[in-house]
Design a protein around this motif. Structure first.
Motif, mmCIF file in Angstrom:
data_model
loop_
_atom_site.group_PDB
_atom_site.id
_atom_site.type_symbol
_atom_site.label_atom_id
_atom_site.label_comp_id
_atom_site.label_asym_id
_atom_site.label_seq_id
_atom_site.Cartn_x
_atom_site.Cartn_y
_atom_site.Cartn_z
ATOM 1 N N ASN A 352 0.799 -1.126 -0.026
ATOM 2 C CA ASN A 352 -0.035 0.108 -0.141
ATOM 3 C C ASN A 352 0.937 1.184 -0.023
ATOM 4 O O ASN A 352 0.447 2.168 -0.719
ATOM 5 N N ALA A 353 1.857 1.374 0.693
ATOM 6 C CA ALA A 353 2.785 2.483 0.926
ATOM 7 C C ALA A 353 3.271 2.723 -0.465
ATOM 8 O O ALA A 353 3.669 3.929 -0.881
ATOM 9 N N TYR A 356 0.277 3.675 -3.117
ATOM 10 C CA TYR A 356 -0.574 4.832 -2.813
ATOM 11 C C TYR A 356 0.249 5.948 -2.563
ATOM 12 O O TYR A 356 0.188 7.094 -1.931
ATOM 13 N N ILE A 385 -4.298 9.878 3.853
ATOM 14 C CA ILE A 385 -5.899 9.220 4.051
ATOM 15 C C ILE A 385 -6.516 10.614 5.065
ATOM 16 O O ILE A 385 -5.984 10.985 5.869
ATOM 17 N N ILE A 393 -11.007 2.982 6.210
ATOM 18 C CA ILE A 393 -10.112 1.921 5.605
ATOM 19 C C ILE A 393 -9.884 0.392 6.057
ATOM 20 O O ILE A 393 -9.585 -0.474 5.474
ATOM 21 N N GLY A 400 -10.521 3.740 -1.039
ATOM 22 C CA GLY A 400 -10.620 5.173 -1.198
ATOM 23 C C GLY A 400 -10.943 5.627 -2.945
ATOM 24 O O GLY A 400 -10.681 4.945 -3.589
ATOM 25 N N GLY A 408 -6.218 -3.512 -6.614
ATOM 26 C CA GLY A 408 -6.538 -3.923 -5.230
ATOM 27 C C GLY A 408 -7.978 -4.429 -4.875
ATOM 28 O O GLY A 408 -8.808 -4.399 -5.909
ATOM 29 N N THR A 409 -8.137 -5.046 -3.728
ATOM 30 C CA THR A 409 -9.506 -5.497 -3.505
ATOM 31 C C THR A 409 -10.146 -5.032 -2.366
ATOM 32 O O THR A 409 -11.523 -5.231 -2.366
ATOM 33 N N LEU A 411 -9.567 -5.645 0.643
ATOM 34 C CA LEU A 411 -9.573 -6.338 1.722
ATOM 35 C C LEU A 411 -8.501 -6.174 2.535
ATOM 36 O O LEU A 411 -8.295 -6.983 3.540
ATOM 37 N N LEU A 413 -6.421 -4.143 4.315
ATOM 38 C CA LEU A 413 -6.142 -3.548 5.747
ATOM 39 C C LEU A 413 -7.169 -4.329 6.695
ATOM 40 O O LEU A 413 -6.615 -4.483 7.716
ATOM 41 N N SER A 437 1.509 8.849 4.846
ATOM 42 C CA SER A 437 0.840 8.153 6.240
ATOM 43 C C SER A 437 1.769 7.135 6.940
ATOM 44 O O SER A 437 2.730 6.974 6.455
ATOM 45 N N PHE A 439 1.808 3.759 9.206
ATOM 46 C CA PHE A 439 1.066 2.661 9.839
ATOM 47 C C PHE A 439 2.046 2.021 10.989
ATOM 48 O O PHE A 439 3.182 1.742 10.414
HETATM 49 P P1 ADP Z 1 -6.797 -1.970 -1.532
HETATM 50 O O1 ADP Z 1 -5.471 -1.601 -1.291
HETATM 51 O O2 ADP Z 1 -6.852 -3.227 -2.011
HETATM 52 O O3 ADP Z 1 -7.588 -1.178 -2.116
HETATM 53 P P2 ADP Z 1 -6.644 -1.992 1.500
HETATM 54 O O4 ADP Z 1 -7.572 -2.630 2.258
HETATM 55 O O5 ADP Z 1 -5.327 -2.410 1.661
HETATM 56 O O6 ADP Z 1 -7.404 -2.063 -0.014
HETATM 57 O O7 ADP Z 1 -6.984 -0.473 1.507
HETATM 58 C C1 ADP Z 1 -7.942 0.158 1.830
HETATM 59 C C2 ADP Z 1 -8.103 1.803 1.208
HETATM 60 O O8 ADP Z 1 -7.197 2.428 2.105
HETATM 61 C C3 ADP Z 1 -7.281 1.913 -0.076
HETATM 62 O O9 ADP Z 1 -8.208 1.646 -1.091
HETATM 63 C C4 ADP Z 1 -6.641 3.272 -0.040
HETATM 64 O O10 ADP Z 1 -7.906 4.240 -0.309
HETATM 65 C C5 ADP Z 1 -6.421 3.310 1.465
HETATM 66 N N1 ADP Z 1 -5.130 3.223 1.837
HETATM 67 C C6 ADP Z 1 -4.496 2.250 2.463
HETATM 68 N N2 ADP Z 1 -3.191 2.259 2.646
HETATM 69 C C7 ADP Z 1 -2.814 3.499 2.300
HETATM 70 C C8 ADP Z 1 -1.566 4.268 2.172
HETATM 71 N N3 ADP Z 1 -0.504 3.936 2.618
HETATM 72 N N4 ADP Z 1 -1.862 5.674 1.852
HETATM 73 C C9 ADP Z 1 -2.986 6.099 1.190
HETATM 74 N N5 ADP Z 1 -4.000 5.507 1.402
HETATM 75 C C10 ADP Z 1 -3.962 4.065 1.746
#
Ligand code: ADP
Length: 449
Positions: A352-353, A356, A385, A393, A400, A408-409, A411, A413, A437, A439
């Motif tokens: 994700n890092a 996004y 975010i 999330i 988002g 992505g799915t 699912l 996070l 962000s 985490f």
């Molecule tokens: P996916 O990545 O498959 O969309 P996740 O459950 O991993 O699903 O993440 C859910 C949502 O959280 C993402 O669609 C995104 O909008 C947001 N997100 C997660 N990680 C980040 C990040 N590091 N920076 C910005 N937005 C993030």
């Protein structure tokens, strides 16, 4: 025979108990109060007679009757000389009893259908011997007892009636709520409307507590059912897109003759197939987690090594996007964990890092030991975010707006959060839109039971 309702049984039981109790009390009361009253009369008679003996005076062999009272508190007093002749009172004011004078005796004498208690006392004063006799009627006791019986006969049925009506009303009121509860429960079953709630008067009694507990259970069930419904609808929605792309690409590929176009079709099919496969394996894992059938494979895992390996895996993708991937990993941190779940967690967070992030951005993965825990943080300089989104999330299938264009799915996070829970760890997010962000995960090093 129709069985009596609980209401009827409870009222019947308490009323019968009350009747028995009242009967015992009334019988006991009559038996003992008769004795007590008789004893009271006897003591009164003895006291008055002995007081009279104190008061008697003689002058020259003549009794001085001045200031003397011969009728005190229901007791008639007679004074006799040693020959048994009445010397006072001169005017006969009471009933004389015809019986032999006996010193210190207390006798019962029946006269004119009435029972009298008689007490004689012999004494000598001023060289003169005399008898004092006291007489009292015992009819007072009989009439008091009679009055008590009449009172008991009137009061006991009233008392029982009030107790019966009171008990019936209280149980009726309590069971009325149960009736309503049954009706509501039936409408929930027939209409499957889980938004309905059982009536609750918030009185805090047992029934109201039961209704509150059932309502809590219904609220929880409603939440679970809604989540389940949402989950199924989201899952089918997510699967429909890749399936329809695969189908249309297959049809297009079959129709087209151009080799280059076919290549493009297969690539699209492969991409969507992979997406479906990821989605299905994530769904399977979450379904197992939900049903409680998932058993983690606990072992000692070199978490530092896993972090480094995952960072390496994302290196190529990061370079493609011109993102700098940096590590600040303390070596040799091992913990009790499920290795496969840890890899999923790291892949999701680091992925994700990178996904996004912005072109030319940074990702820093740090790991350090702190007391009995290890702290992992994945920091990026990406899209960030918003505050409102930070809550969402963690929800399944949440993506988002800015993430929809990327793979992505939704699912990832929610799975990361579940993996943290399995490991008794915690996860936090700090984020600012357009800045980035962080985490942070805190995992215990040892397995806690
Ligand atoms: P996916 O990545 O498959 O969309 P996740 O459950 O991993 O699903 O993440 C859910 C949502 O959280 C993402 O669609 C995104 O909008 C947001 N997100 C997660 N990680 C980040 C990040 N590091 N920076 C910005 N937005 C993030």
């Amino acid at each position: 025979m129709k069985k009596l309702s609980i209401k009827g049984r409870v009222t019947l039981w308490y009323t019968s108990l009350l009747i028995m109790l009242l009967c015992v009390v009334v019988v006991y009361l009559f038996a003992f109060s008769g004795q007590v009253f008789t004893r009271q009369i006897k003591y009164k008679l003895l006291d008055i007679v002995s007081d009279t003996v104190q008061e008697v005076r003689f002058h020259n062999g003549e009794m001085d009757t001045e200031d003397m009272d011969f009728y005190k508190d229901g007791v008639s007093i007679f004074v006799y000389d040693t020959n048994g002749r009445l010397i006072a009172p001169r005017i006969n004011r009471g009933m004389q009893v015809d019986s032999i004078l006996e010193d210190q005796s207390v006798k019962r004498v029946v006269m004119e259908k009435e029972v009298w208690m008689v007490h004689d006392l012999y004494a000598e004063k001023d060289d003169t011997g005399f008898w004092v006799r006291g007489i009292i009627s015992t009819s007072e006791v009989t009439s008091t007892l009679q009055n008590m019986i009449i009172l008991a006969l009137c009061a006991v049925p009233v008392f029982i009636g009030v107790a019966w009506i009171g008990g019936w009303l209280i149980t009726k009121r309590a069971f009325a709520v149960i009736g309503e509860m049954t009706k509501t429960a039936e409408s929930i079953i027939s209409g499957e409307d889980l938004t309905l709630r059982l009536p609750n008067d918030s009185s805090g009694d047992e029934i109201s507590n039961l209704s509150a507990t059932i309502n809590k259970m219904l609220a929880r069930l409603q939440k679970v059912f809604e989540r389940e419904r949402q989950f199924t609808s989201d899952a089918s929605h997510e699967l429909r897109t890749p399936v329809s792309i695969i189908l249309s690409q297959c049809e297009y590929g079959l129709e087209t003759v151009e080799e280059k176009e076919k290549q493009y079709c297969f690539e699209a099919i492969l991409r969507q197939g992979k997406r479906m496969s990821t989605l299905l394996s994530q769904l399977l894992l979450l379904a197992r987690a939900d049903s409680g059938r998932f058993q983690p494979d606990w072992e000692r895992v070199d978490f530092s090594e896993l972090c480094e390996m995952t960072v390496e895996e994302w290196e190529e993708k990061a370079q493609e996007e011109d993102i700098k991937l940096q590590c600040n990993i303390e070596s040799g941190i091992s913990l009790w964990a499920d290795e496969t779940l840890c890899i999923r967690l790291l892949t999701n967070l680091i992925g994700n890092a990178v996904k996004y992030n912005k072109k030319g951005g940074n990702v820093i993965v740090s790991l350090k030991k702190e007391n009995e825990s290890c702290i992992l943080s994945v920091k990026d300089t990406g899209k960030g975010i918003s505050k409102e989104e930070q809550e969402k999330i963690w929800h399944r299938f949440y993506r988002g707006d800015s993430a929809r264009s990327s793979e992505g799915t939704g699912l990832g996070l929610s799975m990361v959060k579940w993996i943290c829970t399995v490991h008794r760890g915690e996860i936090f997010v700090e984020s600012e839109p357009d800045i980035g962000s962080i985490f942070t995960i805190k995992f215990p090093l040892e397995k806690k039971d």
